[in-house]
Design an enzyme around this catalytic site. Structure first.
Site, PDB file in Angstrom:
ATOM      1  N   ASP A 215       0.836  -1.209   0.000  1.00  0.00           N
ATOM      2  CA  ASP A 215       0.000   0.000   0.000  1.00  0.00           C
ATOM      3  C   ASP A 215       0.870   1.258   0.000  1.00  0.00           C
ATOM      4  O   ASP A 215       1.963   1.263   0.573  1.00  0.00           O
ATOM      5  CB  ASP A 215      -0.907  -0.028   1.240  1.00  0.00           C
ATOM      6  CG  ASP A 215      -2.032   0.992   1.157  1.00  0.00           C
ATOM      7  OD1 ASP A 215      -2.287   1.530   0.052  1.00  0.00           O
ATOM      8  OD2 ASP A 215      -2.664   1.256   2.192  1.00  0.00           O
TER       9      ASP A 215
ATOM     10  N   ASN B 183     -10.554  -3.154  -6.061  1.00  0.00           N
ATOM     11  CA  ASN B 183      -9.783  -2.239  -6.930  1.00  0.00           C
ATOM     12  C   ASN B 183     -10.442  -2.024  -8.298  1.00  0.00           C
ATOM     13  O   ASN B 183     -10.103  -1.073  -9.005  1.00  0.00           O
ATOM     14  CB  ASN B 183      -8.342  -2.722  -7.130  1.00  0.00           C
ATOM     15  CG  ASN B 183      -7.442  -2.498  -5.933  1.00  0.00           C
ATOM     16  OD1 ASN B 183      -6.457  -3.191  -5.734  1.00  0.00           O
ATOM     17  ND2 ASN B 183      -7.777  -1.520  -5.103  1.00  0.00           N
TER      18      ASN B 183
END
Ligand code: FPP
Length: 243
Positions: free
Chosen positions: A21, A69
């Site tokens: 991330d 996503n």
């Protein structure tokens, strides 16, 4: 994080899983487009795969694209898929040279046909490599994986192949995409966020969780080694009393 000197061994964690991330924040801090953050993130993937293999980790699982996503803007999805294509094409020789087996878990139905074909090809070509298994979680969600396992078990019950009473933890785990892998010992998330974000929900039941502040594109060998050292300082009890 601990600063004890290396070496880590005698026993590196068997399975390390990483929630990568911070690519977007890394790019924003430099006034760059998000796609360039992901590109630098792909370099961090290469470094981390190499470090993990050299340290003797047997399974490395990377969260490369979550089921959620798909909600990102089309241009960003295209950039991520482009990097993935590039990674699979350019790394196949390197993976084989280093004895790394590649696997992909996640919903292939949502991926482009060319990516699926590429994944199939790399999986087939690296199938017999034994130094380390690199698993990319792509279009992956932990809840979706558990639901899919439950559906498959229910179908087997309906068809009379197993009885409903047989559906216990051990049986259900066999229906997961990770059926032939050990559970992760250590799950790392970069960028300072402290969430598991639908990653390996079943498999991480007893994993040590480590949240590090470094943004993924900056993650390097030193960070990986520090994470493994921190893991070795944890006492794993699996629910047992303090000894
Ligand atoms: C999180 O950053 C990262 C991702 C959504 C995907 C991870 C992808 C890569 C590391 C690049 C390609 C992967 C391979 C395997 C070649 P973010 O965009 O959520 O960052 P932010 O939270 O700072 O916005």
């Amino acid at each position: 994080m601990e600063s004890a000197p290396f070496p880590i061994d005698p026993s590196p964690p068997v399975h390390v899983a990483i929630i990568m991330d911070g690519n977007g924040r890394w790019a924003r801090a430099r006034g760059l487009p998000r796609a360039l953050g992901h590109k630098s993130g792909a370099e961090a993937v290469r470094r981390t795969v190499e470090a993990a293999r050299e340290m003797g980790v047997s399974y490395l699982t990377l969260y490369a694209f979550s089921a959620e996503n798909w909600k990102r803007p089309p241009a960003e999805i295209a950039a991520l898929m482009g990097l993935l294509r590039l990674y699979l094409r350019s790394e196949i020789a390197n993976l084989s040279k280093n004895g790394i087996r590649l696997r992909v878990i996640g919903d292939r139905g949502r991926m482009g046909a060319d990516i699926v074909a590429l994944v199939d090809e790399v999986e087939a070509k690296t199938r017999n490599n034994g130094a380390m298994t690199l698993t990319l979680a792509l279009s992956y969600g932990g809840r979706q994986e558990i639901a899919e396992a439950a559906r498959a078990a229910a179908r087997d019950v309906a068809a009379g192949r197993i009885s409903a009473d047989e559906v216990d933890e051990t049986t259900l785990a066999r229906y997961l995409a990770t059926a032939d892998m050990p559970d992760p010992d250590l799950v790392i998330r970069t960028s300072g966020e402290k969430r598991v974000s639908n990653f390996l929900l079943w498999q991480s039941a007893y994993a040590e969780l480590l949240f590090v502040d470094v943004l993924w594109p900056d993650f390097g060998r030193d960070d990986f080694e520090a994470a493994v050292r921190a893991y070795h300082h944890r006492e794993r009890r699996y629910g047992a009393a303090i000894g």
